[in-house]
Motif scaffolding. Sequence first.
Motif, PDB file in Angstrom:
ATOM      1  N   ILE A 161       0.831  -1.208   0.000  1.00  0.00           N
ATOM      2  CA  ILE A 161       0.000   0.000   0.000  1.00  0.00           C
ATOM      3  C   ILE A 161       0.863   1.255   0.000  1.00  0.00           C
ATOM      4  CG2 ILE A 161      -1.636   1.343   1.395  1.00  0.00           C
ATOM      5  CD1 ILE A 161      -2.772  -1.448   2.300  1.00  0.00           C
ATOM      6  N   ASN A 162       1.899   1.279   0.834  1.00  0.00           N
ATOM      7  CA  ASN A 162       2.762   2.455   0.909  1.00  0.00           C
ATOM      8  C   ASN A 162       3.565   2.653  -0.369  1.00  0.00           C
ATOM      9  OD1 ASN A 162       1.868   3.046   3.473  1.00  0.00           O
ATOM     10  ND2 ASN A 162       3.576   2.045   4.518  1.00  0.00           N
ATOM     11  N   LEU A 163       4.018   1.552  -0.973  1.00  0.00           N
ATOM     12  CA  LEU A 163       4.760   1.652  -2.230  1.00  0.00           C
ATOM     13  C   LEU A 163       3.858   2.161  -3.342  1.00  0.00           C
ATOM     14  CD1 LEU A 163       6.832  -1.634  -1.963  1.00  0.00           C
ATOM     15  CD2 LEU A 163       7.774   0.682  -2.004  1.00  0.00           C
ATOM     16  N   ALA A 164       2.638   1.623  -3.422  1.00  0.00           N
ATOM     17  CA  ALA A 164       1.702   2.063  -4.451  1.00  0.00           C
ATOM     18  C   ALA A 164       1.360   3.537  -4.284  1.00  0.00           C
ATOM     19  CB  ALA A 164       0.432   1.211  -4.391  1.00  0.00           C
ATOM     20  N   ARG A 165       1.191   3.973  -3.038  1.00  0.00           N
ATOM     21  CA  ARG A 165       0.868   5.378  -2.764  1.00  0.00           C
ATOM     22  C   ARG A 165       1.974   6.306  -3.264  1.00  0.00           C
ATOM     23  NH1 ARG A 165       0.271   5.142   2.655  1.00  0.00           N
ATOM     24  NH2 ARG A 165      -1.937   4.591   2.464  1.00  0.00           N
ATOM     25  N   ALA A 166       3.214   5.817  -3.224  1.00  0.00           N
ATOM     26  CA  ALA A 166       4.357   6.622  -3.665  1.00  0.00           C
ATOM     27  C   ALA A 166       4.614   6.519  -5.157  1.00  0.00           C
ATOM     28  CB  ALA A 166       5.610   6.203  -2.893  1.00  0.00           C
ATOM     29  N   GLY A 167       3.837   5.672  -5.845  1.00  0.00           N
ATOM     30  CA  GLY A 167       3.992   5.563  -7.294  1.00  0.00           C
ATOM     31  C   GLY A 167       4.822   4.400  -7.775  1.00  0.00           C
ATOM     32  N   PHE A 168       5.211   3.516  -6.871  1.00  0.00           N
ATOM     33  CA  PHE A 168       5.944   2.317  -7.277  1.00  0.00           C
ATOM     34  C   PHE A 168       4.930   1.280  -7.765  1.00  0.00           C
ATOM     35  CE2 PHE A 168       8.855   4.464  -4.472  1.00  0.00           C
ATOM     36  CZ  PHE A 168      10.088   4.269  -5.074  1.00  0.00           C
ATOM     37  N   VAL A 169       5.024   0.918  -9.027  1.00  0.00           N
ATOM     38  CA  VAL A 169       4.007   0.062  -9.648  1.00  0.00           C
ATOM     39  C   VAL A 169       4.507  -1.362  -9.867  1.00  0.00           C
ATOM     40  CG1 VAL A 169       2.573  -0.268 -11.697  1.00  0.00           C
ATOM     41  CG2 VAL A 169       2.889   2.029 -10.758  1.00  0.00           C
ATOM     42  N   ASP A 170       5.719  -1.493 -10.376  1.00  0.00           N
ATOM     43  CA  ASP A 170       6.266  -2.819 -10.688  1.00  0.00           C
ATOM     44  C   ASP A 170       7.064  -3.340  -9.497  1.00  0.00           C
ATOM     45  OD1 ASP A 170       5.291  -2.956 -13.382  1.00  0.00           O
ATOM     46  OD2 ASP A 170       6.769  -1.417 -13.880  1.00  0.00           O
ATOM     47  N   ILE A 171       6.582  -4.431  -8.921  1.00  0.00           N
ATOM     48  CA  ILE A 171       7.155  -4.941  -7.680  1.00  0.00           C
ATOM     49  C   ILE A 171       7.511  -6.409  -7.823  1.00  0.00           C
ATOM     50  CG2 ILE A 171       6.665  -5.428  -5.244  1.00  0.00           C
ATOM     51  CD1 ILE A 171       4.993  -2.901  -5.178  1.00  0.00           C
ATOM     52  N   VAL A 172       8.694  -6.771  -7.329  1.00  0.00           N
ATOM     53  CA  VAL A 172       9.147  -8.155  -7.287  1.00  0.00           C
ATOM     54  C   VAL A 172       9.141  -8.606  -5.832  1.00  0.00           C
ATOM     55  CG1 VAL A 172      11.071  -9.738  -7.720  1.00  0.00           C
ATOM     56  CG2 VAL A 172      10.581  -7.888  -9.333  1.00  0.00           C
ATOM     57  N   ILE A 173       8.584  -9.773  -5.577  1.00  0.00           N
ATOM     58  CA  ILE A 173       8.583 -10.351  -4.233  1.00  0.00           C
ATOM     59  C   ILE A 173       9.277 -11.701  -4.299  1.00  0.00           C
ATOM     60  CG2 ILE A 173       7.177 -11.235  -2.332  1.00  0.00           C
ATOM     61  CD1 ILE A 173       4.976  -9.286  -3.186  1.00  0.00           C
ATOM     62  N   ASN A 174      10.313 -11.878  -3.478  1.00  0.00           N
ATOM     63  CA  ASN A 174      10.925 -13.210  -3.418  1.00  0.00           C
ATOM     64  C   ASN A 174      10.282 -13.997  -2.276  1.00  0.00           C
ATOM     65  OD1 ASN A 174      12.177 -11.899  -1.192  1.00  0.00           O
ATOM     66  ND2 ASN A 174      14.014 -13.151  -1.410  1.00  0.00           N
ATOM     67  N   HIS A 175      10.287 -15.300  -2.411  1.00  0.00           N
ATOM     68  CA  HIS A 175       9.732 -16.130  -1.348  1.00  0.00           C
ATOM     69  C   HIS A 175      10.361 -17.514  -1.391  1.00  0.00           C
ATOM     70  CE1 HIS A 175       7.307 -18.464  -4.182  1.00  0.00           C
ATOM     71  NE2 HIS A 175       6.761 -17.357  -4.657  1.00  0.00           N
ATOM     72  N   ALA A 176      10.260 -18.204  -0.272  1.00  0.00           N
ATOM     73  CA  ALA A 176      10.772 -19.576  -0.179  1.00  0.00           C
ATOM     74  C   ALA A 176       9.797 -20.390   0.655  1.00  0.00           C
ATOM     75  CB  ALA A 176      12.177 -19.601   0.417  1.00  0.00           C
ATOM     76  N   TYR A 177       9.859 -20.211   1.973  1.00  0.00           N
ATOM     77  CA  TYR A 177       8.999 -20.957   2.884  1.00  0.00           C
ATOM     78  C   TYR A 177       7.532 -20.585   2.689  1.00  0.00           C
ATOM     79  CZ  TYR A 177       6.905 -22.404   7.341  1.00  0.00           C
ATOM     80  OH  TYR A 177       6.100 -22.953   8.291  1.00  0.00           O
ATOM     81  N   LEU A 178       6.693 -21.562   2.362  1.00  0.00           N
ATOM     82  CA  LEU A 178       5.256 -21.359   2.153  1.00  0.00           C
ATOM     83  C   LEU A 178       4.986 -20.245   1.143  1.00  0.00           C
ATOM     84  CD1 LEU A 178       3.882 -21.684   5.817  1.00  0.00           C
ATOM     85  CD2 LEU A 178       3.931 -23.443   4.033  1.00  0.00           C
ATOM     86  N   GLY A 179       5.871 -20.157   0.170  1.00  0.00           N
ATOM     87  CA  GLY A 179       5.748 -19.077  -0.816  1.00  0.00           C
ATOM     88  C   GLY A 179       4.484 -19.123  -1.628  1.00  0.00           C
ATOM     89  N   GLU A 180       3.948 -20.331  -1.844  1.00  0.00           N
ATOM     90  CA  GLU A 180       2.717 -20.429  -2.623  1.00  0.00           C
ATOM     91  C   GLU A 180       1.560 -19.708  -1.938  1.00  0.00           C
ATOM     92  OE1 GLU A 180       2.752 -23.772   0.299  1.00  0.00           O
ATOM     93  OE2 GLU A 180       4.224 -22.927  -1.106  1.00  0.00           O
ATOM     94  N   LYS A 181       1.591 -19.635  -0.604  1.00  0.00           N
ATOM     95  CA  LYS A 181       0.532 -18.922   0.115  1.00  0.00           C
ATOM     96  C   LYS A 181       0.638 -17.418  -0.113  1.00  0.00           C
ATOM     97  CE  LYS A 181      -0.548 -22.309   3.697  1.00  0.00           C
ATOM     98  NZ  LYS A 181      -0.844 -22.530   5.127  1.00  0.00           N
ATOM     99  N   ILE A 182       1.866 -16.917  -0.243  1.00  0.00           N
ATOM    100  CA  ILE A 182       2.051 -15.495  -0.545  1.00  0.00           C
ATOM    101  C   ILE A 182       1.482 -15.182  -1.922  1.00  0.00           C
ATOM    102  CG2 ILE A 182       3.775 -13.695  -0.977  1.00  0.00           C
ATOM    103  CD1 ILE A 182       5.518 -14.979   1.177  1.00  0.00           C
ATOM    104  N   GLU A 183       1.779 -16.030  -2.892  1.00  0.00           N
ATOM    105  CA  GLU A 183       1.259 -15.814  -4.245  1.00  0.00           C
ATOM    106  C   GLU A 183      -0.262 -15.908  -4.277  1.00  0.00           C
ATOM    107  OE1 GLU A 183       3.067 -17.501  -7.616  1.00  0.00           O
ATOM    108  OE2 GLU A 183       5.092 -17.590  -6.760  1.00  0.00           O
ATOM    109  N   GLN A 184      -0.807 -16.889  -3.570  1.00  0.00           N
ATOM    110  CA  GLN A 184      -2.266 -17.056  -3.549  1.00  0.00           C
ATOM    111  C   GLN A 184      -2.959 -15.860  -2.903  1.00  0.00           C
ATOM    112  OE1 GLN A 184      -2.736 -20.756  -1.453  1.00  0.00           O
ATOM    113  NE2 GLN A 184      -1.885 -21.981  -3.118  1.00  0.00           N
ATOM    114  N   THR A 185      -2.341 -15.315  -1.866  1.00  0.00           N
ATOM    115  CA  THR A 185      -2.960 -14.199  -1.141  1.00  0.00           C
ATOM    116  C   THR A 185      -2.856 -12.883  -1.901  1.00  0.00           C
ATOM    117  OG1 THR A 185      -2.465 -15.248   0.989  1.00  0.00           O
ATOM    118  CG2 THR A 185      -2.914 -12.869   1.011  1.00  0.00           C
TER     119      THR A 185
END
Length: 230
Positions: free
Chosen positions: A36-60
């Motif tokens: 939310i804070n990044l979007a408010r500042a105009g950051f649109v393209d975001i990369v998120i890395n994950h490992a442990y239970l990463g599929e839940k991050i993607e699903q959410t």
Amino acid sequence: MILAAGRGERMRPLTDDVPKPLLKAGGKALIEYQLINLARAGFVDIVINHAYLGEKIEQTLGSGERYGVNIQYSAEAVVLETAGGIANALPLLAGQADSMPFLVVNADIYCEIDYTLLIPILHAMRHQPDQRLAHLVLIDNPAHHREGDFALRGGWVTLAEAARLTFSGIGVYQPQLFRGIEPGQAVKLAPLLRRAIADGNVSGQHFPGQWIDVGTPERLEFLDKQLSIQ
């Protein structure tokens, strides 16, 4: 980039079934505050890395559409540490413009910084790529880290022993800082930063506002209570 690959051992048993970035405070997951804070500042393209239970991050989080951003994911078969995770994600971060600096934030912090403050830094580092390798946001030392990490003098980060501040987990980096790391190699960020700081290649700024490293169940509970009464 939002760093979200940590196991969150100190948060157990809360993280036995939920990845740490999805733990909630004030009705939102920790990583949602960053989005939310990044979007408010105009950051649109975001990369998120994950490992442990990463599929839940993607699903959410999905594609990020409901936050007003475009999310790409950098999955790690094993946790690659901070620098290794960033290096692994460079093809997504840099794309064709492999000299573009980028902002990196930790998923497991709560910080009320206005990210627009870092846009001039990004522009300056883009147009003067050889002037510095990184720019760090430093905060007042919290009770659990009173010794601090680095000092700040005239806008540049130093390794001085006195008057140290704590690294917030928010920084702007040049891709070349990570060029020597092989894909899939686990590498910590601190040694890279220390070498760059010693060479005079890291600038910084102090953020005096609200910042919490949500590293324990007690701090998560504290943040939840704080946000719930706002």
